[in-house]
Design a protein around this motif. Structure first.
Motif, PDB file in Angstrom:
ATOM      1  N   ILE A 184     -36.054  19.512  14.027  1.00 43.37           N
ATOM      2  CA  ILE A 184     -35.130  19.969  12.889  1.00 43.37           C
ATOM      3  C   ILE A 184     -34.552  18.331  12.377  1.00 43.37           C
ATOM      4  O   ILE A 184     -34.238  17.499  13.024  1.00 43.37           O
ATOM      5  N   VAL A 185     -34.719  18.371  11.087  1.00 38.76           N
ATOM      6  CA  VAL A 185     -34.228  16.967  10.507  1.00 38.76           C
ATOM      7  C   VAL A 185     -33.091  17.064   9.822  1.00 38.76           C
ATOM      8  O   VAL A 185     -32.852  18.102   8.858  1.00 38.76           O
ATOM      9  N   VAL A 186     -31.989  16.527  10.165  1.00 40.29           N
ATOM     10  CA  VAL A 186     -30.615  16.387   9.725  1.00 40.29           C
ATOM     11  C   VAL A 186     -30.380  15.294   8.732  1.00 40.29           C
ATOM     12  O   VAL A 186     -30.750  14.273   9.221  1.00 40.29           O
ATOM     13  N   VAL A 187     -29.665  15.674   7.720  1.00 40.29           N
ATOM     14  CA  VAL A 187     -29.236  14.713   6.911  1.00 40.29           C
ATOM     15  C   VAL A 187     -27.842  14.601   6.517  1.00 40.29           C
ATOM     16  O   VAL A 187     -27.315  15.740   6.160  1.00 40.29           O
ATOM     17  N   ASP A 188     -27.061  13.554   6.878  1.00 42.79           N
ATOM     18  CA  ASP A 188     -25.816  13.658   6.679  1.00 42.79           C
ATOM     19  C   ASP A 188     -25.580  12.895   5.250  1.00 42.79           C
ATOM     20  O   ASP A 188     -25.791  11.988   4.926  1.00 42.79           O
ATOM     21  N   ASN A 189     -25.216  13.688   4.215  1.00 44.47           N
ATOM     22  CA  ASN A 189     -25.070  13.945   2.597  1.00 44.47           C
ATOM     23  C   ASN A 189     -23.716  13.536   2.198  1.00 44.47           C
ATOM     24  O   ASN A 189     -23.421  13.582   1.185  1.00 44.47           O
ATOM     25  N   THR A 190     -22.779  13.131   3.200  1.00 41.40           N
ATOM     26  CA  THR A 190     -21.398  12.937   2.646  1.00 41.40           C
ATOM     27  C   THR A 190     -21.011  11.900   1.537  1.00 41.40           C
ATOM     28  O   THR A 190     -20.210  12.214   0.722  1.00 41.40           O
ATOM     29  N   PHE A 191     -21.896  10.780   1.725  1.00 37.46           N
ATOM     30  CA  PHE A 191     -21.369   9.738   0.905  1.00 37.46           C
ATOM     31  C   PHE A 191     -21.969  10.044  -0.682  1.00 37.46           C
ATOM     32  O   PHE A 191     -21.381   9.596  -1.681  1.00 37.46           O
ATOM     33  N   LEU A 192     -22.848  11.015  -0.820  1.00 35.27           N
ATOM     34  CA  LEU A 192     -23.265  11.169  -2.192  1.00 35.27           C
ATOM     35  C   LEU A 192     -23.050  12.759  -2.739  1.00 35.27           C
ATOM     36  O   LEU A 192     -22.963  12.907  -4.058  1.00 35.27           O
TER      37      LEU A 192
ATOM     38  N   THR B 153     -17.224   3.970 -12.157  1.00 39.14           N
ATOM     39  CA  THR B 153     -16.359   2.575 -11.957  1.00 39.14           C
ATOM     40  C   THR B 153     -16.898   1.969 -10.803  1.00 39.14           C
ATOM     41  O   THR B 153     -16.765   0.595 -10.899  1.00 39.14           O
ATOM     42  N   ALA B 154     -17.472   2.610  -9.881  1.00 41.02           N
ATOM     43  CA  ALA B 154     -17.917   1.609  -8.534  1.00 41.02           C
ATOM     44  C   ALA B 154     -19.138   0.921  -8.758  1.00 41.02           C
ATOM     45  O   ALA B 154     -19.196  -0.196  -8.516  1.00 41.02           O
ATOM     46  N   LEU B 155     -19.918   1.196  -9.834  1.00 39.79           N
ATOM     47  CA  LEU B 155     -20.835   0.376 -10.281  1.00 39.79           C
ATOM     48  C   LEU B 155     -20.620  -0.823 -11.016  1.00 39.79           C
ATOM     49  O   LEU B 155     -20.730  -1.935 -10.911  1.00 39.79           O
TER      50      LEU B 155
ATOM     51  N   HIS C  10     -24.628  -2.130  -2.493  1.00 41.06           N
ATOM     52  CA  HIS C  10     -24.346  -0.967  -3.302  1.00 41.06           C
ATOM     53  C   HIS C  10     -25.853  -0.434  -3.888  1.00 41.06           C
ATOM     54  O   HIS C  10     -26.606  -1.132  -4.481  1.00 41.06           O
ATOM     55  N   PRO C  11     -26.424   0.695  -3.600  1.00 37.54           N
ATOM     56  CA  PRO C  11     -27.796   0.875  -3.509  1.00 37.54           C
ATOM     57  C   PRO C  11     -28.066   1.099  -5.223  1.00 37.54           C
ATOM     58  O   PRO C  11     -29.219   0.823  -5.903  1.00 37.54           O
ATOM     59  N   GLY C  12     -27.029   1.070  -6.322  1.00 40.80           N
ATOM     60  CA  GLY C  12     -27.340   1.254  -7.590  1.00 40.80           C
ATOM     61  C   GLY C  12     -27.656  -0.222  -8.078  1.00 40.80           C
ATOM     62  O   GLY C  12     -27.920  -0.193  -9.474  1.00 40.80           O
ATOM     63  N   LEU C  13     -27.698  -1.435  -7.325  1.00 41.08           N
ATOM     64  CA  LEU C  13     -27.548  -2.790  -7.844  1.00 41.08           C
ATOM     65  C   LEU C  13     -29.396  -3.009  -7.437  1.00 41.08           C
ATOM     66  O   LEU C  13     -29.825  -2.571  -6.482  1.00 41.08           O
TER      67      LEU C  13
ATOM     68  N   ARG D 107     -35.529   7.216  -6.594  1.00 40.52           N
ATOM     69  CA  ARG D 107     -36.705   8.203  -6.400  1.00 40.52           C
ATOM     70  C   ARG D 107     -35.642   9.570  -5.738  1.00 40.52           C
ATOM     71  O   ARG D 107     -36.462  10.781  -6.200  1.00 40.52           O
ATOM     72  N   GLN D 108     -34.571   9.433  -5.245  1.00 37.26           N
ATOM     73  CA  GLN D 108     -34.045  10.514  -4.427  1.00 37.26           C
ATOM     74  C   GLN D 108     -32.650  11.231  -4.751  1.00 37.26           C
ATOM     75  O   GLN D 108     -32.087  11.993  -4.412  1.00 37.26           O
ATOM     76  N   THR D 109     -31.981  10.126  -5.668  1.00 42.48           N
ATOM     77  CA  THR D 109     -30.612  10.140  -6.249  1.00 42.48           C
ATOM     78  C   THR D 109     -30.500  10.387  -7.621  1.00 42.48           C
ATOM     79  O   THR D 109     -31.411   9.824  -8.329  1.00 42.48           O
ATOM     80  N   SER D 110     -29.320  10.739  -8.079  1.00 42.85           N
ATOM     81  CA  SER D 110     -29.105  10.584  -9.535  1.00 42.85           C
ATOM     82  C   SER D 110     -27.805   9.562  -9.502  1.00 42.85           C
ATOM     83  O   SER D 110     -27.204   9.784 -10.704  1.00 42.85           O
ATOM     84  N   GLY D 111     -27.880   8.638  -8.711  1.00 44.34           N
ATOM     85  CA  GLY D 111     -26.748   7.680  -8.784  1.00 44.34           C
ATOM     86  C   GLY D 111     -25.873   7.639  -7.550  1.00 44.34           C
ATOM     87  O   GLY D 111     -26.409   8.518  -6.641  1.00 44.34           O
ATOM     88  N   HIS D 112     -25.169   6.702  -7.516  1.00 39.67           N
ATOM     89  CA  HIS D 112     -24.344   6.385  -6.141  1.00 39.67           C
ATOM     90  C   HIS D 112     -23.016   6.853  -6.327  1.00 39.67           C
ATOM     91  O   HIS D 112     -22.380   6.814  -7.565  1.00 39.67           O
ATOM     92  N   SER D 113     -22.340   6.928  -5.283  1.00 38.16           N
ATOM     93  CA  SER D 113     -20.675   7.558  -5.521  1.00 38.16           C
ATOM     94  C   SER D 113     -19.906   6.088  -5.419  1.00 38.16           C
ATOM     95  O   SER D 113     -20.236   5.115  -6.005  1.00 38.16           O
TER      96      SER D 113
END
Length: 396
Positions: free
Chosen positions: A178-186, A267-269, A286-289, A300-306
């Motif tokens: 079972i692959v579990v992903v904590d997606n709380t940040f996004l 705002t975060a960016l 910051h992954p958006g940088l 590839r897997q997100t629509s931006g960062h929080s």
């Protein structure tokens, strides 16, 4: 608003779905806002059709929230729990003595602590590793591995894990893992791990999903029926369920999730870019940088960062503490995802229970500051940062 940080386009209709999923006014005599059903038990009909019986097992408001969460995540089943730790422990309850779990090494301090302190005494083996390296993951998986636990972006370094590639490696070894992903940040607004092959997506709903800093709650969303049946049993038997009122509050918050996440994201960016140019800042996570090592995977897997990210300054713990003391708008607190901007020192706060050698290996230093950008005006937050930096590094 800043340009979209990632090329992955969200599926249309998110805002509409967040407002209408799970909502059927006809079942509540036309009420547009679902009623809060506070009863602990339900009168049973004489025909044997039990329906609702006891609020630990099911409650109309909890059902409404879970239906909406599942729809937004693109999942078939959602389960809510009394806290983020409640969902962590409930997923870990799927393990048995003799099983093994592989966890990303750079996880939230509370997650790591729960695993380190509880699993070994239950006879469950545990391996922490940097799963960004495929070889590390392949070497960590054992014949008795039952769960691989991911967090992306990670807390507090914001490292990015390629969900699809990781799932491929895991399932090639054993499709039953079972692959579990904590997606709380996004949240599901910016990233949907189930779309990339994850089996369970977990959340601390306390954070962005609720977004008002007034509820503590967790959730798990799944597609596979067998996993759903097992989680439902754990939810009912362990009893870590949220109250009807808390479910009402989170359901309310979902209606504005898309609006809030766009504001956090933009705002975060702006602030991350400002910090990257500051003379007393040596690193911004910051992954958006474009400077972020995981930027291409992130796109590839997100629509931006929080609004959550971290940075390192040129001082040490003394400067970190002084910096926090100088803020007027940012509040010092161990949380994230609310409308207010927060700041903390992971090494001595959220991740203080992480063994020192592990913190050093992960780069969680005394100079690392984690900030959660709220919904205030960017200009006011930058002015607050600038003032705090001037007072902290005045003679340096």
């Amino acid at each position: 608003m800043a340009d979209d940080q990632g090329p992955l386009k969200r599926k249309p209709g998110f805002a509409t779905l967040s407002i209408h999923a799970g909502l059927n006014p006809d079942q509540w005599n036309g009420a547009i806002v679902p009623p809060i059903v506070l009863t602990a038990m339900y009168k049973q009909p004489s025909n044997g059709n039990l329906g609702y019986t006891y609020s630990r097992t099911a409650n109309p408001m909890r059902d409404t929230l879970e239906q909406c969460l599942a729809a937004l995540e693109g999942g078939k089943h959602a389960f809510t729990f009394a806290s983020g730790h409640g969902v962590i422990m409930s997923v870990l309850a799927l393990l048995s003595k003799g099983d093994h779990i592989v966890s990303m090494d750079n996880v939230y301090g509370g997650t790591g602590q729960v695993m380190r302190e509880n699993l070994p005494r239950l006879g469950i083996d545990l391996t922490f590793t940097d799963v960004r390296n495929v070889r590390n993951l392949e070497n960590a998986i054992q014949d008795n591995t039952k769960i691989v636990w991911l967090e992306t972006p990670t807390n507090p370094n914001c490292r990015v894990i390629d969900i699809a590639a990781t799932v491929q490696v895991v399932k090639k070894r054993n499709d039953n893992i079972i692959v579990v992903v904590d997606n709380t940040f996004l949240t599901c607004y910016l990233q949907r791990p189930l779309d990339f092959g994850a089996d369970i997506v977990v959340y601390s709903l306390t954070k962005y999903v609720n977004g008002h800093s007034d509820v503590v709650m967790g959730a798990a969303v799944v597609n596979k029926q067998e996993i759903a049946d097992n989680l439902r049993y754990v939810q009912e038997s362990h009893g870590s369920v949220p109250s009807p009122f808390d479910c009402y509050l989170v359901n309310r918050s979902l209606k504005t999730l898309s609006l809030r996440m766009e504001r956090h994201k933009a705002t975060a960016l702006v602030i991350a870019e400002w910090l990257e140019k500051h003379p007393n800042v040596i690193e911004v996570n910051h992954p958006g940088l474009k400077s972020h090592k995981g930027h291409e995977i992130f796109k590839r897997q997100t629509s931006g960062h929080s609004g959550i990210f971290s940075f390192k300054h040129s001082g040490g713990l003394e400067e970190s503490r002084k910096l926090l003391m100088c803020f007027k708008v940012f509040l010092v607190a161990e949380s994230l995802g609310g409308y207010e901007s927060l700041v903390e020192i992971p090494a001595v706060m959220t991740h203080k229970t992480v063994p020192q050698l592990q913190k050093t290996k992960l780069g969680i230093t005394d100079s690392m500051i984690r900030i959660s950008i709220g919904l205030e005006d960017a200009e006011d937050l930058i002015a607050d940062l600038e003032n705090a930096f001037k007072k902290t590094f005045i003679n340096k």
